[in-house]
Scaffold this motif. Sequence first.
Motif, PDB file in Angstrom:
ATOM      1  N   THR A  66     -43.597  59.658 -86.008  1.00 31.34           N
ATOM      2  CA  THR A  66     -44.421  60.840 -86.275  1.00 31.34           C
ATOM      3  C   THR A  66     -45.329  60.601 -87.480  1.00 31.34           C
ATOM      4  OG1 THR A  66     -42.737  62.294 -85.344  1.00 31.34           O
ATOM      5  CG2 THR A  66     -44.355  63.306 -86.796  1.00 31.34           C
ATOM      6  N   ALA A 137     -43.164  68.585 -79.496  1.00 30.94           N
ATOM      7  CA  ALA A 137     -42.834  69.337 -80.706  1.00 30.94           C
ATOM      8  C   ALA A 137     -42.928  68.425 -81.925  1.00 30.94           C
ATOM      9  CB  ALA A 137     -41.433  69.934 -80.590  1.00 30.94           C
ATOM     10  N   TYR A 138     -43.246  69.022 -83.038  1.00 35.16           N
ATOM     11  CA  TYR A 138     -43.309  68.287 -84.301  1.00 35.16           C
ATOM     12  C   TYR A 138     -41.956  68.351 -85.004  1.00 35.16           C
ATOM     13  CZ  TYR A 138     -48.335  68.378 -83.600  1.00 35.16           C
ATOM     14  OH  TYR A 138     -49.593  68.216 -83.082  1.00 35.16           O
ATOM     15  N   SER A 140     -41.338  69.541 -87.706  1.00 34.30           N
ATOM     16  CA  SER A 140     -41.199  70.833 -88.375  1.00 34.30           C
ATOM     17  C   SER A 140     -40.885  71.976 -87.404  1.00 34.30           C
ATOM     18  CB  SER A 140     -42.479  71.162 -89.144  1.00 34.30           C
ATOM     19  OG  SER A 140     -43.583  71.191 -88.256  1.00 34.30           O
ATOM     20  N   ASP A 141     -40.887  71.688 -86.108  1.00 33.87           N
ATOM     21  CA  ASP A 141     -40.607  72.715 -85.092  1.00 33.87           C
ATOM     22  C   ASP A 141     -39.109  72.794 -84.800  1.00 33.87           C
ATOM     23  OD1 ASP A 141     -43.339  73.128 -84.831  1.00 33.87           O
ATOM     24  OD2 ASP A 141     -43.531  71.855 -83.045  1.00 33.87           O
ATOM     25  N   GLY A 142     -38.617  74.006 -84.711  1.00 36.37           N
ATOM     26  CA  GLY A 142     -37.212  74.205 -84.357  1.00 36.37           C
ATOM     27  C   GLY A 142     -36.877  73.627 -82.996  1.00 36.37           C
ATOM     28  N   LEU A 143     -37.827  73.695 -82.055  1.00 35.84           N
ATOM     29  CA  LEU A 143     -37.593  73.172 -80.703  1.00 35.84           C
ATOM     30  C   LEU A 143     -37.220  71.694 -80.733  1.00 35.84           C
ATOM     31  CD1 LEU A 143     -37.608  73.477 -77.628  1.00 35.84           C
ATOM     32  CD2 LEU A 143     -40.086  73.033 -77.683  1.00 35.84           C
ATOM     33  N   PHE A 144     -37.906  70.925 -81.576  1.00 33.25           N
ATOM     34  CA  PHE A 144     -37.592  69.498 -81.697  1.00 33.25           C
ATOM     35  C   PHE A 144     -36.135  69.305 -82.089  1.00 33.25           C
ATOM     36  CE2 PHE A 144     -36.861  65.949 -84.591  1.00 33.25           C
ATOM     37  CZ  PHE A 144     -37.167  64.877 -83.755  1.00 33.25           C
ATOM     38  N   TRP A 145     -35.695  70.013 -83.127  1.00 32.63           N
ATOM     39  CA  TRP A 145     -34.339  69.840 -83.650  1.00 32.63           C
ATOM     40  C   TRP A 145     -33.288  70.410 -82.699  1.00 32.63           C
ATOM     41  CZ3 TRP A 145     -33.706  66.302 -87.082  1.00 32.63           C
ATOM     42  CH2 TRP A 145     -34.784  65.956 -87.888  1.00 32.63           C
TER      43      TRP A 145
END
Length: 180
Positions: A66, A137-138, A140-145
Motif C-alpha cells: 500500500t 479497501a485501504y 485505514s478502512d474498517g472493511l480491510f481489517w
Amino acid sequence: MDHSTHHSGTAHDHAAHVGGHGEHEGHGGHHGGQAHGTTWATAMQATLHCLTGCAVGEILGMVIGTALMWGNVPTMVLAIALAFVFGYSFTLFAVVRAGVSLKAAVKVALAADTVSIAVMELVDNGIVALVPGAMDAYLSDGLFWYALLGGFAVAFVITTPVNKWMIGRGKGHAVVHAYH
C-alpha cells in the motif's frame, strides 16, 4: 502444558520424518489411539504459531504494498511471500535456539510449516478476495481489517484440523517437538 504428550517417539523418530524417510507404520508412535500425542490443544497451539507468523508477514506485506502504491496482485504476492518467510522464521529461530544447525533447522521449519502456512494463506486470502470491496479497501478502512481478521479466524478454524491430522501422522509440527 504437559510436553510429555508431544514426545511419543524419540528425537530420531521425529527427525526421520524431516528427512523424508516416509511413514513409520507400526513403529510404536501410537499411544492410546492418539499418534504422537495429538490433541486438539496441540493442534490449536501449532495453528496459533502458524497464524502468528502468517499475520505478521501478511500485514507487513499489505502495509508495504500500500505504501508503494502497488496494485492488488503484487501486494498480495508480497504479503503471501512474507507470511511464509515469517511463518518459517518463527520455527527456524526456535529450533536453532535449541542447538540445531541452521541447515537442519531449515529442514525442520519447511517440514513443520509448509502445509499449515499454505492452507492458512489459501483460506485467508480467499476470504479477503471474496468479501465485496475488501480488495479495494485501504489500510485505514474498517472493511480491510474486518475482512483480514475474519479471514484469519476462518483460516484458524480450517487449519487446526489439518494440523491435528498431520501431527497425528508424525508430520507438520510433530517434527518440531523433537527439539523442545
